[in-house]
Every structure is written in structure tokens, then in C-alpha cells.
Design an enzyme around this catalytic site. Structure first.
Site, short mmCIF file in Angstrom:
data_model
loop_
_atom_site.label_atom_id
_atom_site.label_comp_id
_atom_site.label_asym_id
_atom_site.label_seq_id
_atom_site.Cartn_x
_atom_site.Cartn_y
_atom_site.Cartn_z
N ASN A 1 0.85 -1.20 0.00
CA ASN A 1 0.00 0.00 0.00
C ASN A 1 0.88 1.24 0.00
OD1 ASN A 1 0.46 0.89 2.86
ND2 ASN A 1 -0.35 -1.16 3.23
N ASP B 1 -4.85 -9.88 13.18
CA ASP B 1 -5.05 -8.46 13.52
C ASP B 1 -4.12 -8.14 14.69
OD1 ASP B 1 -5.94 -5.96 14.54
OD2 ASP B 1 -7.79 -6.24 13.36
N ILE B 2 -3.05 -7.42 14.38
CA ILE B 2 -1.98 -7.22 15.36
C ILE B 2 -2.45 -6.38 16.54
CG2 ILE B 2 0.34 -6.27 15.66
CD1 ILE B 2 0.69 -6.71 12.57
N VAL B 3 -3.12 -5.28 16.21
CA VAL B 3 -3.51 -4.35 17.27
C VAL B 3 -4.62 -4.97 18.15
CG1 VAL B 3 -5.30 -2.94 16.14
CG2 VAL B 3 -3.66 -1.86 17.65
N LYS C 1 8.37 -17.46 -10.44
CA LYS C 1 7.58 -16.35 -11.01
C LYS C 1 6.36 -16.91 -11.75
CE LYS C 1 8.01 -12.62 -14.26
NZ LYS C 1 8.67 -12.22 -15.47
O1 PMT Z 1 2.86 6.10 6.51
P1 PMT Z 1 2.33 7.45 6.04
O2 PMT Z 1 2.53 7.65 4.56
O3 PMT Z 1 2.86 8.58 6.87
O4 PMT Z 1 0.75 7.45 6.23
C1 PMT Z 1 0.22 7.38 7.51
C2 PMT Z 1 -1.00 6.42 7.59
C3 PMT Z 1 -2.14 6.98 6.75
C4 PMT Z 1 -0.61 5.04 7.06
C5 PMT Z 1 -1.37 6.32 9.12
O5 PMT Z 1 -1.73 7.60 9.57
C6 PMT Z 1 -2.52 5.36 9.31
O6 PMT Z 1 -3.68 5.68 9.22
N1 PMT Z 1 -2.21 4.07 9.64
C7 PMT Z 1 -3.16 2.99 9.73
C8 PMT Z 1 -3.52 2.53 8.35
C9 PMT Z 1 -4.42 1.34 8.35
O7 PMT Z 1 -3.99 0.30 7.99
O8 PMT Z 1 -5.58 1.54 8.84
P2 PMT Z 1 -6.70 0.35 8.97
O9 PMT Z 1 -7.94 1.09 9.18
O10 PMT Z 1 -6.59 -0.57 7.82
O11 PMT Z 1 -6.22 -0.42 10.27
C10 PMT Z 1 -6.69 -0.06 11.57
C11 PMT Z 1 -5.67 -0.35 12.62
O12 PMT Z 1 -5.46 -1.76 12.74
C12 PMT Z 1 -4.30 0.25 12.35
O13 PMT Z 1 -3.78 0.69 13.58
C13 PMT Z 1 -3.50 -0.93 11.81
O14 PMT Z 1 -2.10 -0.79 12.15
C14 PMT Z 1 -4.12 -2.08 12.57
N2 PMT Z 1 -4.08 -3.38 11.88
C15 PMT Z 1 -4.71 -3.53 10.69
C16 PMT Z 1 -4.72 -4.78 10.08
C17 PMT Z 1 -4.06 -5.84 10.74
N3 PMT Z 1 -4.03 -7.05 10.18
N4 PMT Z 1 -3.45 -5.65 11.90
C18 PMT Z 1 -3.46 -4.44 12.49
O15 PMT Z 1 -2.88 -4.27 13.57
#
Ligand code: PMT
Length: 416
Positions: free
Chosen positions: A227, A324-326, A306
Site C-alpha cells: 500500500n 489483527d496485530i492491534v 515467477k
Molecule cells: O505512513 P504514512 O505515509 O505517513 O501514512 C500514515 C498512515 C495513513 C498510514 C497512518 O496515519 C494510518 O492511518 N495508519 C493505519 C492505516 C491502516 O492500515 O488503517 P486500517 O484502518 O486498515 O487499520 C486499523 C488499525 O489496525 C491500524 O492501527 C493498523 O495498524 C491495525 N491493523 C490492521 C490490520 C491488521 N491485520 N493488523 C493491524 O494491527
């Protein structure tokens, strides 16, 4: 922090110039060492960071750097003599001493350090140093033997005891041909060091875990799914946390950014690797900020070779969910605060609130990423969504925003 090695200093990570220097009145004292040639760039960078800069040269410095060049980048006449009647009439040296809030001497030679330690006032620069109440900041630079000489070290100790801030010289090849300690750090490092001197140590003694950047999910040996995350937001948080005194572990997906100094950086590629790194470093942390853009899905089976085009047939990839890490972090017992980010293209608040519930985190920092905003931009705008309500962080450089977010979390319970 009274003294800093070069490695402790924030390095150039493509983030925006330090905003703490906005409006600062910096008297740049330049003494007579070869490193004085770097001060035109230093003065330019300080000015670009929003500081007002006035330069004072010692007699020795006039042999290494041009007053005309310094005047061109600062827009102000450069001073080098106590006995310049026209300059004194425009602004006396006492007025100049009162004007400054920071006296930065870079390079500070062994000679100037000795004169400062003794309290001599035998030229304009040392007279100003005695007459000012400005914060004294020194970037010593000299031959390695001179630097290690007990007299220089004793003078250094005296100056530190009096409260002078010291940016320690770095090791490398010196003008005398030796490879030794004594080099003045690059202007960008001096600017960032000055900026972080003013940041309050709100996170002193605390441990922070920050994720940043994209994850990359391989399809085959040459193709992948990723991404647009540049890592800037997460790196800015890591650097601000470090500058506020925290012990920081930054777990980063692949980015173009330099690993920041003074921070433990764990480089990963995939979501699975980021998950393992977070599990490894989660214990005992006070705060986790999950700024990484983690891929929700990965390819079920990464091809060993490939992939070849299958004639006219469409290619179907089977994607399976990543952990989902968080959410895992938020489910741990006796944990520190866990803050997720939310990158949304629509319905920012509704989606952020749903992530707050679903992931079980303490708060969500939501950013709108419609039309690319947020991703790979120098600036961002965040909405903090908690169980109590909403707090807005208006559009700002990511470095400044990071400080604002960390200041907010330092002063607010936000388990909310
Ligand atoms: O890196 P930059 O170019 O500076 O841009 C910053 C940013 C836009 C990437 C940053 O500000 C941001 O929003 N990061 C989170 C992006 C994201 O993946 O959002 P999400 O809505 O998909 O995920 C929500 C949360 O869950 C996030 O904290 C993500 O780290 C976490 N997650 C998501 C998927 C996963 N499998 N595990 C996770 O922990």
C-alpha cells in the site's frame, strides 16, 4: 540532556524541518575551525526552520567562511568586531546579547571553549557569551588530540556544569587527514538537536512500541501486494517519543526513511513478521501506537517461481486473512495503552468507532485518506476517537502532529 553524541541526534529522515525553532532568535557564533565552512548551510537550515538568525564570526572564522555568504542566507549583516562603529550604532553588542534566546556556537574550537570556560571577553563572541542570558549551545569541532586533551575536557566539564548544552563531535575523517573524533555533525543534525532541546520530557522512563509503514505481502519472488504508506507518520511518532524521553521500539515495514538514531528499529516485511515482532516487544510497554498500514490479507500460497501468464485466462489469487496485530495487543492482560489508527476514505467517524469496539483498543486515531491524503504526505489531520468522545488534531506537519498526540496522551488517561 546536557550532552549528546552524534548517534543520539535525530538524523535526516525526510521528515519536515523541526517546527520548534519557529520564531526562535538564534545568535550563531562561528569560531575559527575548518568546519566553519558548513555554517552557511547551517544558517540557511535554521532560517528555513523558521528561526531568526544573526551571525557573529571570530577573527579566525573569517578565514574559513564568507560573511557575505552568511548575510545572503540570513538577510542580516554579519558581525565580527566589537569595534565596528556602524554595526554598534545599528544594534549594540549588548542589544544583540539581549535579543538572542539561543547562543549556538558551531563550530566551537578548543580556543573558544577555553575562553568561555575562563569567562574571557576578548572578542565580540566571548563578550556576547558573557552578556547574554540566552541558552548556550556548543558544537565542538577540532583535531582529535586537541579534543581529548585534559584541558579541553576540563573546559568542557566546566561549561556543562554551568548548563551549556553540548552536541558531541562525531568520529570520521578530519581536515588534518586523521580519522578520529572531532568532526562537527552535519547542519541537519545540529538543527534537529537544537529543536529537540526544547521538547519537554513527558515520556521519560516510559516504553513505547510504534508500528510504521506498509506491510508487503509476496505473491511470487518478484511480485507483491502493498500500500502507499511511506512510514512518515509512524517515524514522526517514534522520533517525537524519543525526544520526549521515551525508550522507543519502532517496528517498521519497508520504507525509504532512514532508521532514526537512538531508537530500536525492527525491520519487517509482511504482516505476519510485524505480528511476530510486536509479540516479541510488547511486554512491559506503556503505550502502543499502531500507525502501520497492515495488509488485512495475504496470498494463501506464495509461488516459489515467477507466475506465468495463463493465455487469456484470468488469474485468481486466494487471499487469507492476516492476524489483527492491534486487536491481539489489546486482548493482552495487564497491558499498557493500545492506540490503533484508522485510515478511511469515507464515514471517518463511524468506521473509527466501529474499529474502537471491534479491536478492543483504548482509542483510535482516525485519518481521512481520501484522494491520497494521509498516505505519503508531509502533513496529516487526526481525529482521536475514544469511548468518551472525540478530540481533533488539526492539519499539521507529521512531526508537529506527533508531538501534539504524545503530549495529549501524556496528560490524558485515555483508557477512556
Ligand atoms: O505512513 P504514512 O505515509 O505517513 O501514512 C500514515 C498512515 C495513513 C498510514 C497512518 O496515519 C494510518 O492511518 N495508519 C493505519 C492505516 C491502516 O492500515 O488503517 P486500517 O484502518 O486498515 O487499520 C486499523 C488499525 O489496525 C491500524 O492501527 C493498523 O495498524 C491495525 N491493523 C490492521 C490490520 C491488521 N491485520 N493488523 C493491524 O494491527
Amino acid at each position: 540532556m546536557d550532552s549528546t553524541t552524534y548517534n543520539d541526534v535525530m538524523e535526516n529522515t525526510n521528515l519536515e524541518p523541526a517546527t520548534q525553532l519557529q520564531g526562535k532568535r538564534i545568535l550563531l557564533g562561528i569560531s575559527g575551525g575548518i568546519a566553519a565552512y558548513k555554517t552557511v548551510d547551517l544558517a540557511r537550515k535554521l532560517t528555513q526552520a523558521g528561526a531568526q538568525v544573526r551571525c557573529v564570526l571570530t577573527e579566525g572564522a573569517t578565514h574559513f567562511v564568507s560573511a557575505t555568504a552568511l548575510q545572503a542566507v540570513t538577510g542580516v549583516a554579519v558581525r565580527h568586531s566589537l569595534w565596528d562603529e556602524a554595526a554598534e550604532a545599528a544594534m549594540s553588542h549588548i542589544e544583540l546579547a539581549r535579543w538572542a534566546d539561543t547562543l549556538l556556537i558551531a563550530p566551537a574550537t578548543a580556543d573558544v571553549m577555553a575562553r568561555l570556560a575562563l569567562g574571557m571577553a576578548n572578542d565580540l563572541l566571548t563578550t556576547l557569551a558573557l552578556a547574554t542570558q540566552a541558552k548556550l549551545c556548543l558544537a565542538p569541532a577540532m583535531n582529535g588530540m586537541m579534543w581529548r586533551h585534559p584541558v579541553t575536557q576540563a573546559n568542557l566539564a566546566v561549561l556543562q556544569q554551568r548548563g551549556a548544552k553540548i552536541l558531541m563531535p562525531e568520529s570520521g575523517s578530519l581536515a588534518c587527514g586523521d580519522t578520529d573524533t572531532g568532526r562537527m555533525p552535519e547542519p541537519v543534525s545540529i538543527v534537529d538537536w537544537l529543536a529537540q532541546l526544547d521538547i519537554p520530557s513527558l515520556w521519560q522512563g516510559k516504553k513505547l512500541l510504534i508500528t510504521a509503514g506498509p506491510t508487503v505481502e509476496d505473491i511470487d519472488p518478484v511480485r507483491f501486494i502493498a500500500n502507499r504508506s511511506s512510514g512518515k507518520m509512524g517515524y514522526a511518532l517514534a522520533q517525537a517519543a524519543r525526544d520526549m524521553g521515551a525508550e522507543v521500539c519502532l517496528i517498521s515495514g519497508p520504507t525509504q526513511l532512514k532508521p532514526p538514531a537512538g531508537i530500536k528499529v525492527v525491520q519487517v516485511r509482511s504482516a505476519q513478521q510485524m505480528f511476530e515482532a510486536v509479540q516479541c516487544h510488547f511486554n512491559g510497554i506503556d503505550l502502543m501506537l499502531a500507525a502501520a498500514a497492515v495488509a488485512d490479507y495475504r496470498v494463501e500460497q506464495v509461488a516459489e517461481q515467477k507466475l506465468k501468464k495463463q493465455g487469456e485466462q484470468a488469474l485468481t489469487l486466494t487471499l487469507v486473512q492476516n492476524p489483527d496485530i492491534v486487536a491481539w495487543a489489546a486482548s493482552q492482560p495487564n497491558r499498557g495503552r493500545v492506540i490503533a489508527f484508522a485510515a478511511e476514505t469515507e464515514n471517518l467517524l463511524a468506521h473509527a468507532q466501529s474499529k474502537l469496539q471491534r479491536k478492543g483498543v483504548d482509542a483510535v486515531l482516525a485519518n481521512s485518506v481520501a484522494e491520497g491524503a494521509g498516505f505519503d504526505q508531509p502533513q496529516n489531520q487526526l481525529t482521536l476517537v475514544t469511548h468518551q468522545g472525540v478530540h481533533e488534531f488539526p492539519l499539521a506537519d507529521k512531526s508537529l502532529l506527533a508531538q501534539q498526540v504524545l503530549t495529549y496522551f501524556a496528560s490524558t488517561e485515555c483508557s477512556i
